[in-house]
Design a protein around this motif. Sequence first.
Motif, PDB file in Angstrom:
ATOM      1  N   LYS A 254     -39.429   0.548   8.805  1.00  0.00           N
ATOM      2  CA  LYS A 254     -40.778   0.209   8.355  1.00  0.00           C
ATOM      3  C   LYS A 254     -40.748  -0.630   7.080  1.00  0.00           C
ATOM      4  N   LYS A 255     -39.816  -0.339   6.186  1.00  0.00           N
ATOM      5  CA  LYS A 255     -39.736  -1.099   4.940  1.00  0.00           C
ATOM      6  C   LYS A 255     -39.392  -2.570   5.214  1.00  0.00           C
ATOM      7  N   ALA A 256     -38.424  -2.802   6.098  1.00  0.00           N
ATOM      8  CA  ALA A 256     -38.071  -4.178   6.437  1.00  0.00           C
ATOM      9  C   ALA A 256     -39.256  -4.909   7.054  1.00  0.00           C
ATOM     10  N   HIS A 257     -40.008  -4.203   7.894  1.00  0.00           N
ATOM     11  CA  HIS A 257     -41.195  -4.776   8.513  1.00  0.00           C
ATOM     12  C   HIS A 257     -42.232  -5.146   7.444  1.00  0.00           C
ATOM     13  N   ARG A 258     -42.502  -4.193   6.580  1.00  0.00           N
ATOM     14  CA  ARG A 258     -43.501  -4.429   5.537  1.00  0.00           C
ATOM     15  C   ARG A 258     -43.063  -5.522   4.574  1.00  0.00           C
ATOM     16  N   ASP A 259     -41.796  -5.513   4.187  1.00  0.00           N
ATOM     17  CA  ASP A 259     -41.305  -6.501   3.223  1.00  0.00           C
ATOM     18  C   ASP A 259     -41.369  -7.922   3.766  1.00  0.00           C
ATOM     19  N   THR A 260     -41.412  -8.071   5.086  1.00  0.00           N
ATOM     20  CA  THR A 260     -41.481  -9.401   5.690  1.00  0.00           C
ATOM     21  C   THR A 260     -42.875 -10.009   5.582  1.00  0.00           C
ATOM     22  N   PHE A 261     -43.913  -9.159   5.567  1.00  0.00           N
ATOM     23  CA  PHE A 261     -45.271  -9.688   5.686  1.00  0.00           C
ATOM     24  C   PHE A 261     -46.237  -9.297   4.569  1.00  0.00           C
ATOM     25  N   ALA A 262     -45.960  -8.243   3.840  1.00  0.00           N
ATOM     26  CA  ALA A 262     -46.954  -7.716   2.892  1.00  0.00           C
ATOM     27  C   ALA A 262     -47.249  -8.722   1.786  1.00  0.00           C
ATOM     28  N   LEU A 263     -48.517  -8.919   1.549  1.00  0.00           N
ATOM     29  CA  LEU A 263     -48.989  -9.794   0.481  1.00  0.00           C
ATOM     30  C   LEU A 263     -50.360  -9.265   0.076  1.00  0.00           C
ATOM     31  N   ASN A 264     -50.539  -9.022  -1.210  1.00  0.00           N
ATOM     32  CA  ASN A 264     -51.751  -8.335  -1.648  1.00  0.00           C
ATOM     33  C   ASN A 264     -52.520  -9.121  -2.704  1.00  0.00           C
ATOM     34  N   PRO A 265     -53.248 -10.139  -2.274  1.00  0.00           N
ATOM     35  CA  PRO A 265     -54.093 -10.869  -3.221  1.00  0.00           C
ATOM     36  C   PRO A 265     -55.251  -9.984  -3.673  1.00  0.00           C
ATOM     37  N   SER A 266     -55.918 -10.418  -4.718  1.00  0.00           N
ATOM     38  CA  SER A 266     -56.970  -9.591  -5.322  1.00  0.00           C
ATOM     39  C   SER A 266     -58.110  -9.294  -4.362  1.00  0.00           C
ATOM     40  N   TYR A 267     -58.375 -10.214  -3.440  1.00  0.00           N
ATOM     41  CA  TYR A 267     -59.495  -9.990  -2.529  1.00  0.00           C
ATOM     42  C   TYR A 267     -59.133  -9.001  -1.406  1.00  0.00           C
ATOM     43  N   LEU A 268     -57.861  -8.542  -1.361  1.00  0.00           N
ATOM     44  CA  LEU A 268     -57.457  -7.507  -0.417  1.00  0.00           C
ATOM     45  C   LEU A 268     -57.017  -6.237  -1.142  1.00  0.00           C
ATOM     46  N   HIS A 269     -57.569  -6.043  -2.320  1.00  0.00           N
ATOM     47  CA  HIS A 269     -57.264  -4.856  -3.111  1.00  0.00           C
ATOM     48  C   HIS A 269     -57.666  -3.588  -2.356  1.00  0.00           C
ATOM     49  N   THR A 270     -56.789  -2.592  -2.361  1.00  0.00           N
ATOM     50  CA  THR A 270     -57.097  -1.320  -1.708  1.00  0.00           C
ATOM     51  C   THR A 270     -57.430  -0.256  -2.744  1.00  0.00           C
ATOM     52  N   ASP A 271     -58.192   0.744  -2.313  1.00  0.00           N
ATOM     53  CA  ASP A 271     -58.598   1.854  -3.169  1.00  0.00           C
ATOM     54  C   ASP A 271     -58.312   3.169  -2.459  1.00  0.00           C
ATOM     55  N   PRO A 272     -58.233   4.262  -3.214  1.00  0.00           N
ATOM     56  CA  PRO A 272     -58.037   5.570  -2.579  1.00  0.00           C
ATOM     57  C   PRO A 272     -59.206   5.968  -1.684  1.00  0.00           C
ATOM     58  N   GLY A 273     -60.384   5.445  -1.962  1.00  0.00           N
ATOM     59  CA  GLY A 273     -61.552   5.768  -1.165  1.00  0.00           C
ATOM     60  C   GLY A 273     -62.414   4.539  -0.970  1.00  0.00           C
ATOM     61  N   GLY A 274     -63.573   4.724  -0.374  1.00  0.00           N
ATOM     62  CA  GLY A 274     -64.469   3.606  -0.154  1.00  0.00           C
ATOM     63  C   GLY A 274     -64.029   2.729   1.009  1.00  0.00           C
ATOM     64  N   LEU A 275     -64.684   1.595   1.159  1.00  0.00           N
ATOM     65  CA  LEU A 275     -64.445   0.709   2.289  1.00  0.00           C
ATOM     66  C   LEU A 275     -63.012   0.196   2.342  1.00  0.00           C
ATOM     67  N   ALA A 276     -62.394   0.011   1.192  1.00  0.00           N
ATOM     68  CA  ALA A 276     -61.034  -0.525   1.149  1.00  0.00           C
ATOM     69  C   ALA A 276     -59.977   0.572   1.121  1.00  0.00           C
ATOM     70  N   GLY A 277     -60.356   1.783   1.453  1.00  0.00           N
ATOM     71  CA  GLY A 277     -59.391   2.865   1.546  1.00  0.00           C
ATOM     72  C   GLY A 277     -58.761   2.891   2.929  1.00  0.00           C
ATOM     73  N   GLY A 278     -58.430   4.087   3.394  1.00  0.00           N
ATOM     74  CA  GLY A 278     -57.908   4.218   4.742  1.00  0.00           C
ATOM     75  C   GLY A 278     -56.401   4.082   4.835  1.00  0.00           C
ATOM     76  N   PRO A 279     -55.883   3.931   6.062  1.00  0.00           N
ATOM     77  CA  PRO A 279     -54.440   3.858   6.264  1.00  0.00           C
ATOM     78  C   PRO A 279     -53.866   2.546   5.730  1.00  0.00           C
ATOM     79  N   GLU A 280     -52.555   2.446   5.757  1.00  0.00           N
ATOM     80  CA  GLU A 280     -51.900   1.222   5.284  1.00  0.00           C
ATOM     81  C   GLU A 280     -52.449   0.017   6.029  1.00  0.00           C
ATOM     82  N   PRO A 281     -52.839  -1.040   5.326  1.00  0.00           N
ATOM     83  CA  PRO A 281     -53.422  -2.216   5.981  1.00  0.00           C
ATOM     84  C   PRO A 281     -52.460  -2.837   6.990  1.00  0.00           C
ATOM     85  N   PHE A 282     -52.977  -3.182   8.170  1.00  0.00           N
ATOM     86  CA  PHE A 282     -52.147  -3.816   9.195  1.00  0.00           C
ATOM     87  C   PHE A 282     -51.744  -5.230   8.803  1.00  0.00           C
TER      88      PHE A 282
END
Length: 422
Positions: A254-282
């Motif tokens: 899973k780490k190799a998979h995530r390290d290939t694609f993960a990119l977290n610009p400010s407009y995709l900020h996640t939170d512990p709750g609210g609309l941007a919460g939930g499981p790890e972003p696809f």
Amino acid sequence: VYDDFKKNILPYNKGNVHPRFFAFVQGTGTPMGVFAEMLAAAMNPNLAIGEHAAMYVEGQVLDWFKEFLGYPADASGILLSGGSMANFTALNVARNNILPEKIRKSGLYAAEKQLVAYCSTESHSCIQKSIEALGIGTDNLRKIPVNEAFQIDVPALKRQIQIDKENNFLPFCIVGNAGTVNTGAIDPLEELLAICKSEKIWFHVDGAFGALAKVVPSLSAALKPIEEADSVAFDLHKWMYMPYEAGCVLIKNKKAHRDTFALNPSYLHTDPGGLAGGPEPFNNFGIELSRGFKALKVWMSIKELGSLAYIRMIEKNCLQCQYLGSLISSHPPLELMTPVSMNIVCYRFHFPTDDLAVQNKNNNKLLLELQNQGIAAPSSTILNGHFVIRVANVNQRSQQIDFDILVRESLRIGHEISNNLL
């Protein structure tokens, strides 16, 4: 507009909902899938990020297929448009895993040596397309010859790896076929897995349709090495009978998979709750940010029918092809051109001529007559220079009589063509 649709579009469908559609390994769809697609469109979620039900449904579907294939529960995965994108995603991870972070940041120059990958000459064209798109280049995809059963030649593969290492190339991936597109041949996956472990090479299985045959008792042993593969790609719109489009890739690390694609610009900020919460972003596990709700039709169909129904139907398709193979063998001048290893049957009509070009031309004509007369819709391929009629059966609507009709009409049309040759 709906009247225009009924008059000008609906009557001219491709035909892959018909019980004698056997072309290209194209699935047939189910009523539940149709309803699910309508509901998914009405909900209209984007499965990239967030705290909403669709994210959890896709996670559940991925977990089901890990269990289905005996894959590790902590592996990662993602639903995609089909086998092409699933294979591309896996090969992208395999490439980047050679030098984590460095290749993603600095490109292929970071590798210092030229990367090379390996597959058989029978591998699907999407493997070559992926290698090209990843900047590795067709010249560095070693297409290894196959044996008489159209499986990769393992000794030839071993020799090529050693030659490449001696010439300062860097082998990074071997692609094994769990059902080749031409004949349904299963590569010796156990041997390929052993080579990958010994050489520390990524082992990817292209199981676009064949991986799911792992649930069939007679095929489970040959496909068991999937459980230890670094990645596996397969389609759900083929041998799971889902409406187009739905493919899947599972990746063990899973780490190799995530390290290939993960990119977290400010407009995709996640939170512990609210609309941007939930499981790890696809969006951390693939190229796409905008992703439709493909998982709903899979989730609803499996909930409706249960996994056992799919296992029985996949086995039935294989048995139907064994039946077709035996029919062809017992009805000369029809000739079975390859062993029937799974759900693909390749045959031809042997016309009264020694001219291969004439044989090929007339078998092509026979195929077109089968299609144009509305009898059945197989496709074709070339095997060892021979034009063959190719039946790829992932059709839950097919019955034994459909194969009887195909053989009967192939003989009729073949004899009609033969009479015109005399």
